[in-house]
Design a protein around this motif. Structure first.
Motif, PDB file in Angstrom:
ATOM      1  N   GLY A  98       7.344 -48.791 -24.190  1.00 40.13           N
ATOM      2  CA  GLY A  98       8.264 -48.726 -24.702  1.00 40.13           C
ATOM      3  C   GLY A  98       9.325 -48.131 -24.381  1.00 40.13           C
ATOM      4  N   GLY A  99      10.268 -47.945 -24.989  1.00 36.23           N
ATOM      5  CA  GLY A  99      11.207 -47.636 -24.906  1.00 36.23           C
ATOM      6  C   GLY A  99      11.506 -46.319 -26.201  1.00 36.23           C
ATOM      7  N   HIS A 100      12.517 -45.776 -26.148  1.00 31.21           N
ATOM      8  CA  HIS A 100      12.232 -44.412 -27.914  1.00 31.21           C
ATOM      9  C   HIS A 100      12.331 -45.387 -29.028  1.00 31.21           C
ATOM     10  CE1 HIS A 100      12.690 -40.731 -25.445  1.00 31.21           C
ATOM     11  NE2 HIS A 100      13.425 -40.863 -24.670  1.00 31.21           N
ATOM     12  N   THR A 101      13.849 -46.647 -28.531  1.00 34.50           N
ATOM     13  CA  THR A 101      13.985 -47.713 -29.663  1.00 34.50           C
ATOM     14  C   THR A 101      12.452 -48.383 -29.606  1.00 34.50           C
ATOM     15  OG1 THR A 101      16.119 -47.946 -29.046  1.00 34.50           O
ATOM     16  CG2 THR A 101      15.037 -49.630 -30.824  1.00 34.50           C
ATOM     17  N   GLU A 102      11.542 -48.938 -29.443  1.00 35.07           N
ATOM     18  CA  GLU A 102      10.143 -49.141 -29.629  1.00 35.07           C
ATOM     19  C   GLU A 102       9.302 -48.165 -30.172  1.00 35.07           C
ATOM     20  OE1 GLU A 102      12.629 -51.712 -26.594  1.00 35.07           O
ATOM     21  OE2 GLU A 102      11.990 -49.752 -26.400  1.00 35.07           O
ATOM     22  N   ARG A 103       9.181 -47.181 -29.802  1.00 36.59           N
ATOM     23  CA  ARG A 103       8.605 -46.168 -29.957  1.00 36.59           C
ATOM     24  C   ARG A 103       8.913 -46.091 -31.737  1.00 36.59           C
ATOM     25  NH1 ARG A 103       7.006 -41.137 -26.119  1.00 36.59           N
ATOM     26  NH2 ARG A 103       4.867 -42.228 -24.753  1.00 36.59           N
ATOM     27  N   ALA A 104      10.452 -45.654 -31.413  1.00 36.26           N
ATOM     28  CA  ALA A 104      11.041 -45.840 -33.210  1.00 36.26           C
ATOM     29  C   ALA A 104       9.889 -46.947 -34.683  1.00 36.26           C
ATOM     30  CB  ALA A 104      12.454 -45.826 -33.585  1.00 36.26           C
ATOM     31  N   GLY A 105      10.103 -47.944 -33.925  1.00 36.05           N
ATOM     32  CA  GLY A 105       9.417 -49.301 -34.369  1.00 36.05           C
ATOM     33  C   GLY A 105       8.135 -49.169 -34.594  1.00 36.05           C
ATOM     34  N   VAL A 106       7.753 -48.608 -33.786  1.00 36.81           N
ATOM     35  CA  VAL A 106       6.038 -48.518 -34.145  1.00 36.81           C
ATOM     36  C   VAL A 106       5.699 -47.553 -35.226  1.00 36.81           C
ATOM     37  CG1 VAL A 106       4.027 -47.447 -32.570  1.00 36.81           C
ATOM     38  CG2 VAL A 106       5.176 -48.866 -31.038  1.00 36.81           C
ATOM     39  N   ALA A 156       6.798 -56.769 -28.694  1.00 34.49           N
ATOM     40  CA  ALA A 156       6.248 -56.917 -27.943  1.00 34.49           C
ATOM     41  C   ALA A 156       7.292 -57.601 -27.578  1.00 34.49           C
ATOM     42  CB  ALA A 156       4.937 -58.725 -28.209  1.00 34.49           C
ATOM     43  N   ALA A 157       8.179 -58.413 -28.180  1.00 37.01           N
ATOM     44  CA  ALA A 157       9.374 -58.988 -26.966  1.00 37.01           C
ATOM     45  C   ALA A 157      10.249 -57.866 -25.846  1.00 37.01           C
ATOM     46  CB  ALA A 157      10.130 -60.279 -27.680  1.00 37.01           C
ATOM     47  N   GLY A 158      10.706 -57.196 -26.815  1.00 37.42           N
ATOM     48  CA  GLY A 158      10.875 -55.782 -26.300  1.00 37.42           C
ATOM     49  C   GLY A 158      10.687 -55.371 -25.007  1.00 37.42           C
ATOM     50  N   VAL A 159       9.743 -54.530 -25.672  1.00 39.65           N
ATOM     51  CA  VAL A 159       8.522 -53.995 -24.503  1.00 39.65           C
ATOM     52  C   VAL A 159       8.553 -55.089 -22.973  1.00 39.65           C
ATOM     53  CG1 VAL A 159       6.604 -53.044 -24.152  1.00 39.65           C
ATOM     54  CG2 VAL A 159       7.136 -52.861 -26.557  1.00 39.65           C
ATOM     55  N   LEU A 160       8.096 -56.725 -23.615  1.00 41.86           N
ATOM     56  CA  LEU A 160       8.042 -57.314 -22.538  1.00 41.86           C
ATOM     57  C   LEU A 160       9.458 -57.396 -21.443  1.00 41.86           C
ATOM     58  CD1 LEU A 160       6.411 -59.346 -20.817  1.00 41.86           C
ATOM     59  CD2 LEU A 160       7.568 -61.043 -22.029  1.00 41.86           C
ATOM     60  N   GLU A 161      10.677 -57.038 -22.052  1.00 41.26           N
ATOM     61  CA  GLU A 161      12.241 -56.979 -22.333  1.00 41.26           C
ATOM     62  C   GLU A 161      12.579 -56.199 -21.061  1.00 41.26           C
ATOM     63  OE1 GLU A 161      16.716 -57.059 -23.372  1.00 41.26           O
ATOM     64  OE2 GLU A 161      15.285 -56.460 -24.937  1.00 41.26           O
ATOM     65  N   ARG A 162      12.383 -54.647 -21.673  1.00 46.30           N
ATOM     66  CA  ARG A 162      12.379 -53.720 -20.692  1.00 46.30           C
ATOM     67  C   ARG A 162      11.697 -53.511 -19.762  1.00 46.30           C
ATOM     68  NH1 ARG A 162      13.661 -48.242 -22.059  1.00 46.30           N
ATOM     69  NH2 ARG A 162      14.958 -49.272 -23.766  1.00 46.30           N
ATOM     70  N   TRP A 163      10.724 -54.324 -19.286  1.00 45.95           N
ATOM     71  CA  TRP A 163       9.845 -54.145 -18.785  1.00 45.95           C
ATOM     72  C   TRP A 163      10.474 -54.885 -17.470  1.00 45.95           C
ATOM     73  CZ3 TRP A 163       6.529 -58.218 -16.296  1.00 45.95           C
ATOM     74  CH2 TRP A 163       5.602 -58.024 -15.654  1.00 45.95           C
ATOM     75  N   MET A 164      10.980 -55.743 -17.356  1.00 44.92           N
ATOM     76  CA  MET A 164      11.712 -57.182 -16.513  1.00 44.92           C
ATOM     77  C   MET A 164      12.834 -56.595 -16.234  1.00 44.92           C
ATOM     78  SD  MET A 164      10.478 -60.967 -18.955  1.00 44.92           S
ATOM     79  CE  MET A 164      11.575 -61.820 -18.027  1.00 44.92           C
ATOM     80  N   ALA A 165      13.573 -56.042 -16.911  1.00 40.02           N
ATOM     81  CA  ALA A 165      14.532 -55.311 -16.813  1.00 40.02           C
ATOM     82  C   ALA A 165      14.703 -54.167 -15.418  1.00 40.02           C
ATOM     83  CB  ALA A 165      15.235 -54.716 -17.598  1.00 40.02           C
ATOM     84  N   GLY A 166      12.883 -53.794 -15.617  1.00 43.31           N
ATOM     85  CA  GLY A 166      12.944 -52.497 -14.928  1.00 43.31           C
ATOM     86  C   GLY A 166      13.370 -51.177 -15.802  1.00 43.31           C
ATOM     87  N   GLU A 167      13.635 -51.346 -16.440  1.00 47.96           N
ATOM     88  CA  GLU A 167      13.456 -49.865 -16.967  1.00 47.96           C
ATOM     89  C   GLU A 167      12.303 -49.031 -17.647  1.00 47.96           C
ATOM     90  OE1 GLU A 167      15.487 -50.665 -21.032  1.00 47.96           O
ATOM     91  OE2 GLU A 167      17.087 -52.672 -20.266  1.00 47.96           O
ATOM     92  N   ARG A 168      12.840 -47.691 -17.304  1.00 49.15           N
ATOM     93  CA  ARG A 168      11.366 -46.668 -17.387  1.00 49.15           C
ATOM     94  C   ARG A 168      10.987 -46.609 -18.760  1.00 49.15           C
ATOM     95  NH1 ARG A 168      11.684 -41.875 -13.566  1.00 49.15           N
ATOM     96  NH2 ARG A 168      10.050 -41.556 -14.827  1.00 49.15           N
ATOM     97  N   PRO A 169       9.167 -46.393 -19.125  1.00 48.85           N
ATOM     98  CA  PRO A 169       9.208 -46.136 -20.424  1.00 48.85           C
ATOM     99  C   PRO A 169       9.065 -45.101 -21.033  1.00 48.85           C
ATOM    100  CG  PRO A 169       7.529 -46.571 -19.007  1.00 48.85           C
ATOM    101  CD  PRO A 169       8.535 -46.780 -18.439  1.00 48.85           C
ATOM    102  N   ALA A 170       9.775 -44.295 -21.945  1.00 46.87           N
ATOM    103  CA  ALA A 170       9.763 -43.103 -22.872  1.00 46.87           C
ATOM    104  C   ALA A 170       8.624 -42.380 -21.725  1.00 46.87           C
ATOM    105  CB  ALA A 170       9.672 -43.252 -23.643  1.00 46.87           C
ATOM    106  N   SER A 171       7.418 -43.191 -21.879  1.00 44.90           N
ATOM    107  CA  SER A 171       6.031 -42.576 -21.699  1.00 44.90           C
ATOM    108  C   SER A 171       6.333 -41.308 -20.612  1.00 44.90           C
ATOM    109  CB  SER A 171       4.864 -43.071 -22.058  1.00 44.90           C
ATOM    110  OG  SER A 171       4.726 -43.891 -21.013  1.00 44.90           O
ATOM    111  N   ASN A 172       6.830 -42.184 -19.673  1.00 43.59           N
ATOM    112  CA  ASN A 172       7.448 -41.515 -18.082  1.00 43.59           C
ATOM    113  C   ASN A 172       8.586 -40.332 -17.827  1.00 43.59           C
ATOM    114  OD1 ASN A 172       5.098 -43.291 -16.964  1.00 43.59           O
ATOM    115  ND2 ASN A 172       6.699 -44.527 -15.922  1.00 43.59           N
TER     116      ASN A 172
END
Length: 154
Positions: free
Chosen positions: A23-31, A126-142
């Protein structure tokens, strides 16, 4: 531990791990918000008033506020859905608070409904992470730097 509770915990751990790594920074904040809410609810679980779970209601209120804050600060749709489900949880708490004579059956129905809404909250993440992946956005961990930058030789 009930089978649904085991499912809920395993699903949460899986989604949290995936959201943190992909996930991105928003998903990490959610976690972080969800994990803090889980830990806080374990600490305040014994706090009850006439079988009303006051401690859990306060934690859910803080969770709802944090998700609304996240939804207003970030541009991800899943935060709005999660905040809406957290609002439903607060409605469940309000209904239990307004019930004049709480019986054990009422408490069980309340807990079951909040577990179901909790699963929907986790699935929003989980849907937010899936959407990020489907849109081709890079995860924050990269993008994360795991080491200090090396100083140039002088």
């Amino acid at each position: 531990m009930a089978p649904f509770q085991i499912f809920y915990l395993l699903l949460s751990l899986l989604v949290f791990a995936v959201a943190w790594m992909r996930g991105g920074h928003t998903e990490r904040a959610g976690v972080a918000i969800f994990v803090l809410a889980f830990v806080a609810s374990l600490m305040v679980q014994p706090l009850t008033v006439n079988q009303f779970r006051l401690g859990e209601a306060l934690v859910d209120l803080a969770l709802c506020g944090a998700l609304v804050w996240l939804a207003l600060r970030r541009d991800r749709w899943w935060t709005l859905a999660a905040a809406a489900f957290a609002g439903l949880t607060m409605i469940a708490h309000a209904l239990m608070f307004m019930t004049p004579h709480l019986e054990q059956a009422h408490v069980r129905m309340d807990v079951a409904s909040r577990w179901g809404i909790g699963v929907l909250l986790i699935l929003c993440l989980a849907a937010g992470v899936l959407e990020r992946w489907m849109a081709g956005e890079r995860p924050a961990s990269n993008e994360a730097r795991w080491r200090r930058p090396e100083r140039p030789a002088t």
